[in-house]
Design an enzyme around this catalytic site. Structure first.
Site, mmCIF file in Angstrom:
data_model
loop_
_atom_site.group_PDB
_atom_site.id
_atom_site.type_symbol
_atom_site.label_atom_id
_atom_site.label_comp_id
_atom_site.label_asym_id
_atom_site.label_seq_id
_atom_site.Cartn_x
_atom_site.Cartn_y
_atom_site.Cartn_z
ATOM 1 N N THR A 1 0.989 -1.337 -0.060
ATOM 2 C CA THR A 1 -0.098 -0.071 -0.058
ATOM 3 C C THR A 1 0.714 1.239 0.012
ATOM 4 O O THR A 1 2.189 1.029 0.011
ATOM 5 C CB THR A 1 -0.822 -0.094 1.225
ATOM 6 O OG1 THR A 1 -0.053 0.112 2.310
ATOM 7 C CG2 THR A 1 -1.811 -1.148 1.322
ATOM 8 N N GLY A 2 0.259 2.333 0.201
ATOM 9 C CA GLY A 2 0.784 3.680 -0.053
ATOM 10 C C GLY A 2 1.429 4.258 1.517
ATOM 11 O O GLY A 2 1.809 5.115 1.761
ATOM 12 N N ASP A 3 0.809 3.512 2.476
ATOM 13 C CA ASP A 3 1.065 3.850 3.903
ATOM 14 C C ASP A 3 1.386 2.493 4.730
ATOM 15 O O ASP A 3 1.666 1.529 4.350
ATOM 16 C CB ASP A 3 0.179 4.733 4.624
ATOM 17 C CG ASP A 3 0.646 5.762 5.530
ATOM 18 O OD1 ASP A 3 1.558 5.369 6.397
ATOM 19 O OD2 ASP A 3 -0.047 6.961 5.660
ATOM 20 N N ASP A 4 1.290 2.723 5.985
ATOM 21 C CA ASP A 4 1.925 1.484 6.764
ATOM 22 C C ASP A 4 1.030 0.428 6.455
ATOM 23 O O ASP A 4 -0.338 0.444 6.380
ATOM 24 C CB ASP A 4 1.424 2.024 8.569
ATOM 25 C CG ASP A 4 2.296 3.168 8.857
ATOM 26 O OD1 ASP A 4 3.195 3.336 8.281
ATOM 27 O OD2 ASP A 4 1.780 3.814 9.994
ATOM 28 N N SER B 1 5.633 -1.181 1.497
ATOM 29 C CA SER B 1 5.170 0.206 1.620
ATOM 30 C C SER B 1 6.274 1.327 1.832
ATOM 31 O O SER B 1 7.430 1.175 2.258
ATOM 32 C CB SER B 1 4.408 0.340 3.102
ATOM 33 O OG SER B 1 4.178 1.696 3.391
#
Length: 444
Positions: free
Chosen positions: A246-249, A280
Protein backbone atom coordinates in the site's frame (compact mmCIF):
# COMPACT_ATOMS: atom_id res chain seq x y z
CA UNK A 1 -11.77 0.78 -13.19
CA UNK A 2 -11.33 -2.98 -12.91
CA UNK A 3 -9.22 -4.55 -15.62
CA UNK A 4 -9.48 -8.23 -16.38
CA UNK A 5 -5.74 -8.56 -16.88
CA UNK A 6 -5.29 -8.23 -13.11
CA UNK A 7 -7.16 -11.48 -12.42
CA UNK A 8 -4.26 -13.85 -13.27
CA UNK A 9 -1.80 -11.74 -11.26
CA UNK A 10 -4.12 -11.72 -8.25
CA UNK A 11 -4.61 -15.47 -8.47
CA UNK A 12 -0.86 -16.10 -8.68
CA UNK A 13 -0.13 -13.92 -5.67
CA UNK A 14 -2.83 -15.56 -3.60
CA UNK A 15 -1.50 -18.97 -4.57
CA UNK A 16 1.93 -17.84 -3.45
CA UNK A 17 0.50 -17.31 0.01
CA UNK A 18 -0.80 -20.87 0.24
CA UNK A 19 2.31 -22.32 1.95
CA UNK A 20 1.89 -19.77 4.73
CA UNK A 21 -1.58 -21.05 5.46
CA UNK A 22 -0.28 -24.52 6.35
CA UNK A 23 1.74 -23.24 9.30
CA UNK A 24 0.55 -24.71 12.58
CA UNK A 25 0.49 -21.62 14.78
CA UNK A 26 -2.66 -19.59 14.29
CA UNK A 27 -4.93 -17.25 16.21
CA UNK A 28 -7.72 -17.23 13.61
CA UNK A 29 -10.03 -19.18 15.92
CA UNK A 30 -10.91 -16.01 17.85
CA UNK A 31 -13.49 -15.26 15.13
CA UNK A 32 -14.18 -18.23 12.83
CA UNK A 33 -15.94 -17.95 9.46
CA UNK A 34 -19.22 -19.61 10.34
CA UNK A 35 -21.30 -21.45 7.77
CA UNK A 36 -24.79 -20.05 7.36
CA UNK A 37 -27.87 -22.24 6.95
CA UNK A 38 -29.48 -19.74 4.57
CA UNK A 39 -27.94 -18.38 1.35
CA UNK A 40 -29.41 -15.57 -0.74
CA UNK A 41 -28.09 -13.72 -3.80
CA UNK A 42 -27.82 -10.02 -4.47
CA UNK A 43 -29.66 -10.79 -7.70
CA UNK A 44 -32.73 -11.62 -5.60
CA UNK A 45 -32.91 -7.91 -4.76
CA UNK A 46 -32.54 -6.59 -8.28
CA UNK A 47 -28.77 -6.34 -8.33
CA UNK A 48 -27.13 -6.02 -11.75
CA UNK A 49 -23.43 -6.75 -12.12
CA UNK A 50 -22.75 -4.94 -15.38
CA UNK A 51 -20.42 -2.23 -13.99
CA UNK A 52 -22.92 0.52 -14.88
CA UNK A 53 -26.04 0.04 -12.78
CA UNK A 54 -25.71 1.43 -9.24
CA UNK A 55 -26.66 -1.30 -6.77
CA UNK A 56 -26.75 0.62 -3.48
CA UNK A 57 -30.47 0.07 -3.02
CA UNK A 58 -30.12 -3.66 -3.71
CA UNK A 59 -27.35 -4.16 -1.13
CA UNK A 60 -29.14 -2.15 1.51
CA UNK A 61 -32.38 -4.05 0.87
CA UNK A 62 -30.57 -7.38 1.18
CA UNK A 63 -28.99 -6.40 4.51
CA UNK A 64 -32.35 -5.10 5.78
CA UNK A 65 -33.95 -8.44 4.91
CA UNK A 66 -31.23 -10.44 6.68
CA UNK A 67 -31.50 -8.25 9.77
CA UNK A 68 -35.26 -8.65 10.06
CA UNK A 69 -35.50 -12.34 9.13
CA UNK A 70 -33.21 -13.26 12.00
CA UNK A 71 -32.57 -16.77 10.73
CA UNK A 72 -31.04 -19.04 13.35
CA UNK A 73 -27.35 -19.30 12.47
CA UNK A 74 -27.51 -16.27 10.19
CA UNK A 75 -27.64 -15.68 6.44
CA UNK A 76 -25.06 -15.51 3.67
CA UNK A 77 -25.41 -12.86 0.98
CA UNK A 78 -23.74 -14.09 -2.21
CA UNK A 79 -22.34 -11.77 -4.85
CA UNK A 80 -21.87 -13.65 -8.16
CA UNK A 81 -19.22 -12.92 -10.77
CA UNK A 82 -19.62 -9.49 -12.31
CA UNK A 83 -18.89 -5.84 -11.63
CA UNK A 84 -21.20 -4.55 -8.92
CA UNK A 85 -21.06 -0.77 -8.78
CA UNK A 86 -22.50 0.55 -5.52
CA UNK A 87 -22.42 3.24 -2.88
CA UNK A 88 -21.53 2.38 0.68
CA UNK A 89 -23.63 0.09 2.85
CA UNK A 90 -23.56 -1.39 6.35
CA UNK A 91 -23.75 -5.06 7.28
CA UNK A 92 -25.73 -6.62 10.11
CA UNK A 93 -25.13 -9.24 12.79
CA UNK A 94 -24.97 -12.95 11.99
CA UNK A 95 -24.28 -12.24 8.34
CA UNK A 96 -21.74 -13.35 5.76
CA UNK A 97 -20.93 -11.29 2.68
CA UNK A 98 -19.47 -13.78 0.17
CA UNK A 99 -17.80 -12.64 -3.06
CA UNK A 100 -17.62 -15.41 -5.62
CA UNK A 101 -14.64 -15.78 -7.93
CA UNK A 102 -14.84 -13.01 -10.51
CA UNK A 103 -17.07 -10.81 -8.34
CA UNK A 104 -15.89 -7.21 -8.01
CA UNK A 105 -17.61 -4.75 -5.67
CA UNK A 106 -16.83 -1.33 -7.13
CA UNK A 107 -17.27 1.78 -4.99
CA UNK A 108 -18.89 4.76 -6.64
CA UNK A 109 -16.53 7.67 -7.29
CA UNK A 110 -19.24 10.29 -6.75
CA UNK A 111 -18.49 11.87 -3.36
CA UNK A 112 -22.11 13.08 -3.18
CA UNK A 113 -23.19 9.47 -2.69
CA UNK A 114 -21.01 9.09 0.42
CA UNK A 115 -22.84 10.13 3.62
CA UNK A 116 -21.11 11.92 6.48
CA UNK A 117 -20.82 10.41 9.96
CA UNK A 118 -19.65 11.75 13.30
CA UNK A 119 -15.95 11.73 14.13
CA UNK A 120 -14.68 8.95 16.37
CA UNK A 121 -14.84 9.99 20.04
CA UNK A 122 -11.24 8.86 20.61
CA UNK A 123 -10.10 11.22 17.82
CA UNK A 124 -12.36 14.20 18.46
CA UNK A 125 -12.43 15.11 14.76
CA UNK A 126 -11.84 13.53 11.40
CA UNK A 127 -8.32 12.23 11.08
CA UNK A 128 -7.55 14.53 8.15
CA UNK A 129 -10.03 17.37 8.51
CA UNK A 130 -11.92 18.87 11.48
CA UNK A 131 -15.56 17.91 11.83
CA UNK A 132 -17.37 14.85 10.47
CA UNK A 133 -15.92 12.26 8.11
CA UNK A 134 -17.15 10.27 5.15
CA UNK A 135 -18.74 6.93 6.06
CA UNK A 136 -16.80 3.80 5.14
CA UNK A 137 -17.67 1.84 2.01
CA UNK A 138 -18.61 -1.26 4.03
CA UNK A 139 -19.19 -0.94 7.76
CA UNK A 140 -21.26 -1.60 10.83
CA UNK A 141 -21.70 -0.49 14.42
CA UNK A 142 -22.58 -2.66 17.40
CA UNK A 143 -22.56 -5.92 15.44
CA UNK A 144 -21.84 -9.54 16.37
CA UNK A 145 -20.65 -12.44 14.23
CA UNK A 146 -19.96 -10.83 10.85
CA UNK A 147 -17.99 -12.45 8.02
CA UNK A 148 -16.65 -10.94 4.82
CA UNK A 149 -15.08 -13.66 2.69
CA UNK A 150 -15.14 -15.22 -0.74
CA UNK A 151 -13.35 -17.12 -3.47
CA UNK A 152 -10.78 -14.42 -4.29
CA UNK A 153 -13.44 -11.82 -5.04
CA UNK A 154 -12.42 -8.16 -5.10
CA UNK A 155 -13.51 -4.95 -3.37
CA UNK A 156 -12.30 -1.95 -5.40
CA UNK A 157 -12.52 1.40 -3.62
CA UNK A 158 -11.66 3.42 -6.77
CA UNK A 159 -9.61 5.64 -4.51
CA UNK A 160 -7.84 7.74 -7.11
CA UNK A 161 -10.50 10.45 -7.09
CA UNK A 162 -10.06 10.76 -3.33
CA UNK A 163 -6.24 10.71 -3.54
CA UNK A 164 -6.39 13.53 -6.07
CA UNK A 165 -8.62 15.61 -3.80
CA UNK A 166 -6.07 15.11 -1.02
CA UNK A 167 -3.21 16.10 -3.32
CA UNK A 168 -5.05 19.20 -4.55
CA UNK A 169 -6.14 20.10 -1.01
CA UNK A 170 -9.79 20.20 -2.05
CA UNK A 171 -11.05 17.68 0.55
CA UNK A 172 -13.97 18.94 2.61
CA UNK A 173 -13.96 16.04 5.06
CA UNK A 174 -11.77 13.07 6.03
CA UNK A 175 -11.73 10.39 3.33
CA UNK A 176 -13.70 7.14 3.80
CA UNK A 177 -12.15 3.86 4.89
CA UNK A 178 -12.85 0.81 2.75
CA UNK A 179 -14.04 -1.38 5.67
CA UNK A 180 -14.72 -0.17 9.21
CA UNK A 181 -16.46 -1.86 12.11
CA UNK A 182 -17.17 -0.09 15.40
CA UNK A 183 -18.17 -1.48 18.84
CA UNK A 184 -18.44 -4.95 17.28
CA UNK A 185 -17.30 -8.45 18.17
CA UNK A 186 -16.62 -11.59 16.16
CA UNK A 187 -15.47 -10.00 12.89
CA UNK A 188 -13.87 -12.28 10.28
CA UNK A 189 -12.41 -10.99 6.98
CA UNK A 190 -10.68 -13.45 4.67
CA UNK A 191 -9.85 -14.72 1.18
CA UNK A 192 -10.64 -11.60 -0.83
CA UNK A 193 -8.68 -8.78 -2.46
CA UNK A 194 -8.97 -5.16 -1.38
CA UNK A 195 -7.64 -2.57 -3.81
CA UNK A 196 -7.47 1.20 -4.17
CA UNK A 197 -9.00 2.19 -0.86
CA UNK A 198 -9.75 5.93 -0.56
CA UNK A 199 -8.11 5.94 2.91
CA UNK A 200 -7.38 3.14 5.40
CA UNK A 201 -8.36 -0.33 4.16
CA UNK A 202 -9.52 -2.24 7.25
CA UNK A 203 -10.25 -0.32 10.45
CA UNK A 204 -11.72 -2.22 13.42
CA UNK A 205 -12.25 0.36 16.16
CA UNK A 206 -13.60 -0.36 19.67
CA UNK A 207 -13.92 -4.02 18.60
CA UNK A 208 -13.20 -7.42 20.15
CA UNK A 209 -12.24 -10.72 18.50
CA UNK A 210 -11.26 -9.71 14.98
CA UNK A 211 -9.60 -11.95 12.37
CA UNK A 212 -8.02 -10.79 9.11
CA UNK A 213 -6.52 -13.76 7.28
CA UNK A 214 -5.52 -14.88 3.78
CA UNK A 215 -6.01 -11.39 2.41
CA UNK A 216 -4.43 -9.37 -0.35
CA UNK A 217 -4.50 -5.59 0.14
CA UNK A 218 -3.21 -3.46 -2.73
CA UNK A 219 -2.75 0.23 -3.46
CA UNK A 220 -0.07 2.18 -5.36
CA UNK A 221 2.92 3.23 -3.28
CA UNK A 222 2.13 6.88 -4.02
CA UNK A 223 -1.47 6.64 -2.77
CA UNK A 224 -1.76 8.75 0.42
CA UNK A 225 -2.69 7.18 3.77
CA UNK A 226 -3.86 3.86 2.36
CA UNK A 227 -2.91 1.85 5.48
CA UNK A 228 -3.56 -1.87 5.20
CA UNK A 229 -5.00 -2.96 8.57
CA UNK A 230 -5.34 -0.55 11.52
CA UNK A 231 -6.57 -2.19 14.75
CA UNK A 232 -7.72 0.76 16.86
CA UNK A 233 -8.74 0.58 20.54
CA UNK A 234 -9.52 -3.09 19.91
CA UNK A 235 -8.71 -6.36 21.66
CA UNK A 236 -7.91 -9.88 20.49
CA UNK A 237 -7.06 -9.02 16.89
CA UNK A 238 -5.43 -11.61 14.66
CA UNK A 239 -3.81 -10.60 11.34
CA UNK A 240 -2.31 -13.59 9.53
CA UNK A 241 -1.21 -15.10 6.23
CA UNK A 242 -1.71 -12.00 4.12
CA UNK A 243 0.04 -9.86 1.51
CA UNK A 244 -0.14 -6.07 1.87
CA UNK A 245 1.34 -3.52 -0.53
CA UNK A 246 0.00 0.00 0.00
CA UNK A 247 0.94 3.68 0.13
CA UNK A 248 1.25 3.87 3.93
CA UNK A 249 1.80 1.58 6.93
CA UNK A 250 0.91 -2.02 6.07
CA UNK A 251 -0.29 -2.64 9.64
CA UNK A 252 -0.63 0.15 12.23
CA UNK A 253 -1.88 -0.43 15.78
CA UNK A 254 -3.65 2.62 17.24
CA UNK A 255 -5.77 3.69 20.23
CA UNK A 256 -6.90 7.27 19.89
CA UNK A 257 -5.43 10.72 19.42
CA UNK A 258 -4.08 12.92 22.22
CA UNK A 259 -6.60 14.32 24.73
CA UNK A 260 -9.50 12.53 23.01
CA UNK A 261 -7.82 9.12 23.17
CA UNK A 262 -6.78 9.72 26.78
CA UNK A 263 -10.36 10.61 27.74
CA UNK A 264 -11.87 7.65 25.87
CA UNK A 265 -9.32 5.38 27.53
CA UNK A 266 -9.66 2.18 25.54
CA UNK A 267 -6.35 0.44 24.75
CA UNK A 268 -5.49 -1.95 21.97
CA UNK A 269 -4.36 -5.28 23.41
CA UNK A 270 -3.88 -8.89 22.46
CA UNK A 271 -2.77 -8.10 18.89
CA UNK A 272 -1.09 -10.86 16.86
CA UNK A 273 0.48 -10.21 13.46
CA UNK A 274 1.86 -13.38 11.91
CA UNK A 275 3.09 -14.43 8.45
CA UNK A 276 2.34 -11.09 6.81
CA UNK A 277 4.37 -10.03 3.75
CA UNK A 278 4.33 -6.33 3.11
CA UNK A 279 5.76 -3.47 1.08
CA UNK A 280 5.20 0.23 1.73
CA UNK A 281 7.04 3.54 1.41
CA UNK A 282 6.39 3.90 5.14
CA UNK A 283 6.26 1.07 7.72
CA UNK A 284 5.80 -2.66 7.44
CA UNK A 285 4.54 -2.99 11.02
CA UNK A 286 3.81 0.15 13.06
CA UNK A 287 2.53 0.93 16.53
CA UNK A 288 1.19 4.48 16.80
CA UNK A 289 1.52 7.22 16.48
CA UNK A 290 -2.09 7.65 17.70
CA UNK A 291 -1.83 5.45 20.79
CA UNK A 292 -3.17 7.67 23.56
CA UNK A 293 -5.43 4.95 24.97
CA UNK A 294 -2.47 2.59 25.31
CA UNK A 295 -1.15 -0.44 23.42
CA UNK A 296 -0.08 -3.64 25.15
CA UNK A 297 0.50 -7.35 24.57
CA UNK A 298 1.51 -7.37 20.92
CA UNK A 299 3.13 -10.30 19.08
CA UNK A 300 4.69 -9.78 15.65
CA UNK A 301 6.02 -13.08 14.33
CA UNK A 302 7.40 -14.56 11.12
CA UNK A 303 6.79 -11.53 8.90
CA UNK A 304 8.58 -10.15 5.83
CA UNK A 305 8.99 -6.50 4.87
CA UNK A 306 10.55 -5.48 1.56
CA UNK A 307 10.95 -2.33 -0.54
CA UNK A 308 9.79 -0.19 2.35
CA UNK A 309 10.66 2.80 4.48
CA UNK A 310 10.76 1.21 7.95
CA UNK A 311 10.64 -2.43 8.94
CA UNK A 312 9.43 -2.15 12.54
CA UNK A 313 8.27 1.30 13.65
CA UNK A 314 7.06 2.28 17.13
CA UNK A 315 6.12 5.95 17.17
CA UNK A 316 4.73 8.41 19.67
CA UNK A 317 5.30 11.97 20.88
CA UNK A 318 4.90 14.30 23.83
CA UNK A 319 1.22 15.19 24.23
CA UNK A 320 0.04 11.69 23.29
CA UNK A 321 -0.03 10.26 26.79
CA UNK A 322 -0.82 6.56 26.99
CA UNK A 323 1.69 3.73 26.88
CA UNK A 324 3.20 1.09 24.63
CA UNK A 325 4.33 -2.00 26.50
CA UNK A 326 4.91 -5.74 26.26
CA UNK A 327 5.68 -5.89 22.55
CA UNK A 328 7.44 -8.94 21.09
CA UNK A 329 8.89 -8.99 17.58
CA UNK A 330 10.22 -12.43 16.70
CA UNK A 331 11.40 -13.64 13.31
CA UNK A 332 11.16 -10.77 10.83
CA UNK A 333 12.95 -10.62 7.48
CA UNK A 334 13.79 -7.30 5.86
CA UNK A 335 14.95 -6.56 2.33
CA UNK A 336 15.64 -3.20 0.72
CA UNK A 337 14.32 -1.00 3.51
CA UNK A 338 15.49 2.47 4.43
CA UNK A 339 15.59 1.79 8.19
CA UNK A 340 15.28 -1.54 9.96
CA UNK A 341 13.99 -0.62 13.41
CA UNK A 342 12.77 2.77 14.60
CA UNK A 343 11.41 3.55 18.07
CA UNK A 344 10.70 7.27 18.11
CA UNK A 345 9.43 9.75 20.68
CA UNK A 346 9.03 12.67 18.30
CA UNK A 347 6.66 11.31 15.64
CA UNK A 348 3.15 12.44 14.76
CA UNK A 349 0.99 15.53 14.80
CA UNK A 350 -1.80 16.80 17.09
CA UNK A 351 -5.55 17.15 16.42
CA UNK A 352 -5.67 20.70 17.78
CA UNK A 353 -3.97 23.04 20.22
CA UNK A 354 -5.80 21.65 23.27
CA UNK A 355 -3.49 18.67 23.81
CA UNK A 356 -1.73 18.42 27.17
CA UNK A 357 1.99 19.04 26.75
CA UNK A 358 2.54 17.24 30.08
CA UNK A 359 0.96 14.03 28.75
CA UNK A 360 4.18 12.12 28.20
CA UNK A 361 3.80 8.58 26.80
CA UNK A 362 5.77 5.62 28.14
CA UNK A 363 7.39 2.86 26.08
CA UNK A 364 8.46 -0.17 28.10
CA UNK A 365 9.17 -3.85 27.53
CA UNK A 366 9.90 -4.11 23.79
CA UNK A 367 11.66 -7.33 22.73
CA UNK A 368 12.99 -7.51 19.18
CA UNK A 369 14.71 -10.78 18.31
CA UNK A 370 15.64 -12.96 15.36
CA UNK A 371 15.52 -10.20 12.77
CA UNK A 372 17.55 -10.53 9.56
CA UNK A 373 17.87 -7.77 7.01
CA UNK A 374 19.74 -7.20 3.74
CA UNK A 375 19.86 -4.00 1.75
CA UNK A 376 19.06 -2.07 4.93
CA UNK A 377 20.28 1.47 4.39
CA UNK A 378 20.25 2.38 8.11
CA UNK A 379 19.94 -0.19 10.92
CA UNK A 380 17.68 2.11 12.89
CA UNK A 381 17.16 4.54 15.73
CA UNK A 382 16.05 4.19 19.33
CA UNK A 383 15.24 7.71 20.48
CA UNK A 384 13.07 8.26 23.53
CA UNK A 385 11.76 11.38 25.20
CA UNK A 386 13.96 13.60 27.33
CA UNK A 387 13.31 12.97 31.04
CA UNK A 388 11.13 10.00 30.09
CA UNK A 389 13.42 7.42 28.49
CA UNK A 390 12.06 4.33 26.80
CA UNK A 391 12.83 1.39 29.09
CA UNK A 392 13.52 -2.34 28.82
CA UNK A 393 14.22 -2.26 25.11
CA UNK A 394 15.90 -5.53 24.17
CA UNK A 395 17.53 -6.45 20.86
CA UNK A 396 18.79 -10.00 20.43
CA UNK A 397 20.03 -11.75 17.30
CA UNK A 398 19.30 -8.75 15.10
CA UNK A 399 21.50 -8.74 11.98
CA UNK A 400 21.05 -5.85 9.57
CA UNK A 401 23.33 -5.47 6.56
CA UNK A 402 23.61 -2.55 4.18
CA UNK A 403 23.72 -2.52 0.41
CA UNK A 404 26.57 -3.85 -1.66
CA UNK A 405 29.78 -1.84 -1.78
CA UNK A 406 29.05 0.31 1.26
CA UNK A 407 29.70 0.01 4.96
CA UNK A 408 27.00 -0.51 7.54
CA UNK A 409 25.65 2.72 9.01
CA UNK A 410 25.47 3.30 12.76
CA UNK A 411 22.45 3.18 15.04
CA UNK A 412 21.15 6.40 16.59
CA UNK A 413 20.27 6.19 20.28
CA UNK A 414 19.26 8.55 23.08
CA UNK A 415 16.99 8.46 26.11
CA UNK A 416 16.67 4.70 25.95
CA UNK A 417 17.54 1.90 28.37
CA UNK A 418 17.77 -1.79 27.71
CA UNK A 419 19.93 -4.61 26.48
CA UNK A 420 21.48 -6.06 23.33
CA UNK A 421 23.17 -9.29 22.33
CA UNK A 422 24.14 -10.57 18.91
CA UNK A 423 23.32 -7.34 17.12
CA UNK A 424 24.99 -6.19 13.90
CA UNK A 425 25.96 -3.45 13.61
CA UNK A 426 26.38 -2.93 17.36
CA UNK A 427 23.60 -0.55 18.44
CA UNK A 428 24.84 1.86 21.12
CA UNK A 429 26.23 2.13 24.62
CA UNK A 430 22.72 2.62 26.07
CA UNK A 431 21.95 -1.06 25.42
CA UNK A 432 24.20 -3.36 27.46
CA UNK A 433 24.69 -7.09 26.91
CA UNK A 434 24.24 -7.76 30.64
CA UNK A 435 20.45 -7.55 30.35
CA UNK A 436 20.24 -10.52 27.96
CA UNK A 437 20.29 -14.13 29.10
CA UNK A 438 22.85 -16.55 27.78
CA UNK A 439 20.28 -18.08 25.43
CA UNK A 440 19.94 -14.72 23.70
CA UNK A 441 16.56 -13.80 25.13
CA UNK A 442 15.61 -10.89 27.34
CA UNK A 443 15.33 -11.32 31.05
CA UNK A 444 12.06 -9.39 31.11
Amino acid sequence: MWRGSLVPAVALLLCALAPLQRAAATCAGVAPARRRPEVISIKDFGGVGDGRAVNTRAFRAAVYTIEHRRRRGGTELRVPAGMWLTGGFNLTSHMTLFLERGAVLVATRDARRWPLVAPLPSYGRGREMPGPRYASFIGGDGLRDVVITGDKGVIDGQGEVWWNMWRRRTLQHTRPNLIEFMHSTGIHISNIVLKNSPFWNIHPVYCDNVVVTNMMILAPHDSPNTDGVDPDSSTNVCIEDSYISTGDDAVAIKSGWDEYGIAYGRPSSGITIRRVRSSSPFSGIAIGSEASGGVRDVLIQDCSVFDSGYGIHIKTTTGRGGYIRNVTVDGVRLARVRSGVRIAGDAGDHPDGRFNSLAVPTVDGVRIRNVWGVGVREPGSLEGIRNSPFTRICLSNVKLFGGSGGGDAAWRCRDVQGAALGVHPWPCAELAATGVAAAGSCGY
